[in-house]
Design a protein around this motif. Structure first.
Motif, PDB file in Angstrom:
ATOM      1  N   ARG A  24       0.867  -1.182   0.000  1.00 53.39           N
ATOM      2  CA  ARG A  24       0.000   0.000   0.000  1.00 53.39           C
ATOM      3  C   ARG A  24       0.904   1.231   0.000  1.00 53.39           C
ATOM      4  N   CYS A  25       0.843   2.005  -1.099  1.00 52.35           N
ATOM      5  CA  CYS A  25       1.614   3.240  -1.168  1.00 52.35           C
ATOM      6  C   CYS A  25       0.866   4.297  -0.366  1.00 52.35           C
ATOM      7  N   ARG A  26       1.581   5.059   0.449  1.00 49.59           N
ATOM      8  CA  ARG A  26       0.964   6.059   1.329  1.00 49.59           C
ATOM      9  C   ARG A  26       1.335   7.489   0.947  1.00 49.59           C
ATOM     10  N   LEU A  27       1.871   7.662  -0.262  1.00 53.38           N
ATOM     11  CA  LEU A  27       2.331   9.005  -0.618  1.00 53.38           C
ATOM     12  C   LEU A  27       1.162   9.958  -0.866  1.00 53.38           C
ATOM     13  N   CYS A  28       0.181   9.493  -1.634  1.00 48.85           N
ATOM     14  CA  CYS A  28      -0.944  10.385  -1.943  1.00 48.85           C
ATOM     15  C   CYS A  28      -2.255   9.713  -1.547  1.00 48.85           C
ATOM     16  N   PRO A  29      -3.359  10.449  -1.521  1.00 46.38           N
ATOM     17  CA  PRO A  29      -4.611   9.885  -1.012  1.00 46.38           C
ATOM     18  C   PRO A  29      -5.209   8.751  -1.852  1.00 46.38           C
ATOM     19  N   HIS A  30      -4.653   8.440  -2.994  1.00 49.51           N
ATOM     20  CA  HIS A  30      -5.114   7.231  -3.689  1.00 49.51           C
ATOM     21  C   HIS A  30      -4.798   5.993  -2.857  1.00 49.51           C
ATOM     22  N   ASN A  31      -3.721   6.054  -2.066  1.00 51.81           N
ATOM     23  CA  ASN A  31      -3.333   4.920  -1.213  1.00 51.81           C
ATOM     24  C   ASN A  31      -3.381   3.601  -1.994  1.00 51.81           C
ATOM     25  N   CYS A  32      -2.762   3.586  -3.154  1.00 51.79           N
ATOM     26  CA  CYS A  32      -2.858   2.425  -4.055  1.00 51.79           C
ATOM     27  C   CYS A  32      -2.394   1.132  -3.385  1.00 51.79           C
ATOM     28  N   VAL A  33      -3.173   0.071  -3.602  1.00 53.56           N
ATOM     29  CA  VAL A  33      -2.726  -1.271  -3.230  1.00 53.56           C
ATOM     30  C   VAL A  33      -2.167  -1.892  -4.512  1.00 53.56           C
ATOM     31  N   ILE A  34      -0.870  -2.212  -4.496  1.00 51.17           N
ATOM     32  CA  ILE A  34      -0.167  -2.572  -5.733  1.00 51.17           C
ATOM     33  C   ILE A  34       0.310  -4.023  -5.644  1.00 51.17           C
ATOM     34  N   ALA A  35      -0.123  -4.824  -6.617  1.00 47.86           N
ATOM     35  CA  ALA A  35       0.284  -6.237  -6.660  1.00 47.86           C
ATOM     36  C   ALA A  35       1.691  -6.345  -7.241  1.00 47.86           C
ATOM     37  N   VAL A  39       2.260  -1.307 -11.243  1.00 55.36           N
ATOM     38  CA  VAL A  39       2.550   0.060 -10.798  1.00 55.36           C
ATOM     39  C   VAL A  39       1.282   0.682 -10.230  1.00 55.36           C
ATOM     40  N   GLY A  40       1.458   1.772  -9.458  1.00 57.20           N
ATOM     41  CA  GLY A  40       0.323   2.495  -8.904  1.00 57.20           C
ATOM     42  C   GLY A  40      -0.345   3.373  -9.950  1.00 57.20           C
ATOM     43  N   PHE A  41      -1.374   4.088  -9.495  1.00 53.65           N
ATOM     44  CA  PHE A  41      -2.193   4.940 -10.366  1.00 53.65           C
ATOM     45  C   PHE A  41      -1.335   5.969 -11.117  1.00 53.65           C
ATOM     46  N   CYS A  42      -0.277   6.431 -10.471  1.00 53.05           N
ATOM     47  CA  CYS A  42       0.583   7.461 -11.075  1.00 53.05           C
ATOM     48  C   CYS A  42       1.558   6.891 -12.092  1.00 53.05           C
ATOM     49  N   GLN A  43       1.663   5.561 -12.194  1.00 50.08           N
ATOM     50  CA  GLN A  43       2.467   4.834 -13.182  1.00 50.08           C
ATOM     51  C   GLN A  43       3.969   4.801 -12.909  1.00 50.08           C
ATOM     52  N   VAL A  44       4.422   5.379 -11.791  1.00 50.82           N
ATOM     53  CA  VAL A  44       5.873   5.461 -11.609  1.00 50.82           C
ATOM     54  C   VAL A  44       6.372   4.787 -10.333  1.00 50.82           C
ATOM     55  N   ARG A  45       5.457   4.174  -9.550  1.00 50.45           N
ATOM     56  CA  ARG A  45       5.854   3.511  -8.312  1.00 50.45           C
ATOM     57  C   ARG A  45       5.419   2.051  -8.426  1.00 50.45           C
ATOM     58  N   LYS A  46       6.386   1.132  -8.283  1.00 55.30           N
ATOM     59  CA  LYS A  46       6.151  -0.254  -8.682  1.00 55.30           C
ATOM     60  C   LYS A  46       6.427  -1.238  -7.554  1.00 55.30           C
ATOM     61  N   CYS A  90       1.556  11.231 -13.111  1.00 58.80           N
ATOM     62  CA  CYS A  90       0.767  12.140 -12.285  1.00 58.80           C
ATOM     63  C   CYS A  90      -0.212  11.341 -11.452  1.00 58.80           C
ATOM     64  N   PHE A  91      -0.619  11.920 -10.312  1.00 56.36           N
ATOM     65  CA  PHE A  91      -1.646  11.284  -9.482  1.00 56.36           C
ATOM     66  C   PHE A  91      -3.047  11.779  -9.828  1.00 56.36           C
ATOM     67  N   LEU A  92      -3.169  12.689 -10.789  1.00 57.04           N
ATOM     68  CA  LEU A  92      -4.487  13.143 -11.244  1.00 57.04           C
ATOM     69  C   LEU A  92      -4.681  12.763 -12.711  1.00 57.04           C
ATOM     70  N   SER A 138       5.766  15.598  -7.180  1.00 57.42           N
ATOM     71  CA  SER A 138       5.740  15.017  -5.836  1.00 57.42           C
ATOM     72  C   SER A 138       5.577  13.500  -5.847  1.00 57.42           C
ATOM     73  N   ILE A 139       5.133  12.904  -6.959  1.00 58.53           N
ATOM     74  CA  ILE A 139       5.087  11.428  -7.006  1.00 58.53           C
ATOM     75  C   ILE A 139       6.502  10.845  -7.084  1.00 58.53           C
ATOM     76  N   HIS A 140       7.479  11.731  -7.317  1.00 59.87           N
ATOM     77  CA  HIS A 140       8.899  11.344  -7.266  1.00 59.87           C
ATOM     78  C   HIS A 140       9.507  11.905  -5.978  1.00 59.87           C
TER      79      HIS A 140
HETATM   80  S1  SF4 Z   1      -1.020   7.300  -7.184  1.00 55.89           S
HETATM   81 FE1  SF4 Z   1       1.195   6.899  -7.006  1.00 55.89          FE
HETATM   82  S2  SF4 Z   1       1.811   8.194  -5.280  1.00 55.89           S
HETATM   83 FE2  SF4 Z   1      -0.420   7.997  -5.139  1.00 55.89          FE
HETATM   84  S3  SF4 Z   1      -0.754   6.252  -3.761  1.00 55.89           S
HETATM   85 FE3  SF4 Z   1      -0.793   5.484  -5.895  1.00 55.89          FE
HETATM   86  S4  SF4 Z   1       1.332   4.783  -6.256  1.00 55.89           S
HETATM   87 FE4  SF4 Z   1       1.383   6.139  -4.473  1.00 55.89          FE
END
Ligand code: SF4
Length: 335
Positions: A24-35, A39-46, A90-92, A138-140
């Motif tokens: 679970r990434c905690r950087l932004c409010p998407h709080n992506c759960v990543i298998a 990658v997460g919603f922003c495409q750059v965190r894996k 981007c997270f948006l 900020s996603i970086h």
């Molecule tokens: S969008 Fe990116 S920064 Fe935000 S929670 Fe998901 S992986 Fe993390």
């Protein structure tokens, strides 16, 4: 330097491991759960074998020197060029994104730049600092924080240009490392943020508060006809900012059709009428993306403090940080 993601894949921070191997990434409010392997919603965190890694660490999609006014920051070292770096992702999902080729894709050409390289480049270019900008930097966060620490050690300023959709803990850490931030406030309707941008208003408002407690802040609103430009919404935006500090500059920029939006462009007269409303609450509201004066006048006596023509800046009315006419303090850093 390379054109492809690094093979060393630096480790991320701001995440938790789960028992099922997901992250679970905690950087932004998407709080992506990543298998694993995704990658997460922003495409750059894996997620790579149960660790969150950063395949795009230091992958710069753009790197060059800009006037600080282009960020836009009008009350932070006016007339000074700054080395500006952008990345990918981007997270948006703003359908009117002017930088969608780098924000909504990870295939654009990049050049690998280490934090040390970035600081050296800023020094070579005689830049007074580094601006993290263009996509959503900020996603970086790990790269931005590594670079900001080295830049501060070298006596350079750090500037973040962001949509401000961050969780509280990460926002506190990131803004504490910055000297200035320009934060987008893309409207004042939760629905617009959630349904059209895939973000959230309340988190962005909280982010602006957090930033204001830690660094110089300016706010930008892209005025889009029929979306965020009513009298009422303009007043709400201005009142929120004024509630923190009526001296926070607000940049109101004209929208032009781009990416997935075909809505007609904002007319200059309409933009100027929105600016007049915002000026009922704020001392410094500036037009963007149109040909119109964007000078700074003393709120106390009206004296011309800073004159801007395109990206050329003169400071005729400030002496030792005060208005040359009435002596009022001028809330502009670096004068
Ligand atoms: S969008 Fe990116 S920064 Fe935000 S929670 Fe998901 S992986 Fe993390």
């Amino acid at each position: 330097m390379s054109d492809s993601p690094t093979t060393t894949t630096p480790q991320a921070r701001f995440y938790e491991k789960r028992d099922d191997g997901k992250i679970r990434c905690r950087l932004c409010p998407h709080n992506c759960v990543i298998a694993d392997g995704k990658v997460g919603f922003c495409q750059v965190r894996k997620n790579e074998a149960g660790e969150l890694v950063l395949p795009f660490y230091g992958a710069a999609s753009a790197l060059g020197v800009d006037p600080i006014e282009k960020k836009p920051l009008f009350h932070f070292h006016p007339g000074t060029p700054i080395l500006s770096v952008g990345f990918l992702g981007c997270f948006l999902r703003c359908p009117f994104c002017q930088n969608y080729r780098i924000s909504q894709s990870t295939v654009a050409h990049t050049e690998r730049v280490s934090p040390d390289d970035l600081v050296s480049r800023a020094q070579r270019e005689d830049s007074f600092g580094i601006a993290y900008t263009y996509n959503e930097p900020s996603i970086h966060a790990e790269y931005v924080l590594d670079s900001a620490e080295r830049a501060a050690d070298a006596g350079l300023k750090n500037v973040l240009v962001t949509a401000g959709y961050l969780n509280e803990d990460s926002a506190k850490e990131i803004y504490a490392a910055m000297d200035a931030a320009n934060i987008d406030l893309k409207g004042f309707q939760e629905d617009f943020y959630r349904k059209e941008l895939a973000g959230g208003l309340k988190e962005v408002l909280r982010g602006i508060e957090i930033a204001y407690e830690r660094c110089h802040v300016e706010v930008t609103t892209l005025v889009i006809p029929g979306k965020n430009d009513s009298d009422e919404e303009t007043r709400e935006i201005a009142k929120f900012i004024a509630g923190l500090d009526p001296n926070i500059p607000l940049h109101m920029s004209a929208y032009y059709p781009t990416f997935n939006y075909t809505t007609e462009a904002t007319s200059p007269s309409h933009l100027l009428s929105r600016i007049e409303i915002a000026r009922e609450h704020l001392n410094f509201v500036y037009p963007g993306n149109i040909r119109a004066p964007a000078n700074t006048h003393c709120p106390s006596c009206g004296n011309l403090l800073i004159e801007r023509s395109g990206y050329r800046t003169r400071v005729p009315g400030v002496r030792d940080g005060h208005c040359s006419e009435c002596g009022a303090e001028v809330p502009v850093a670096g004068l």
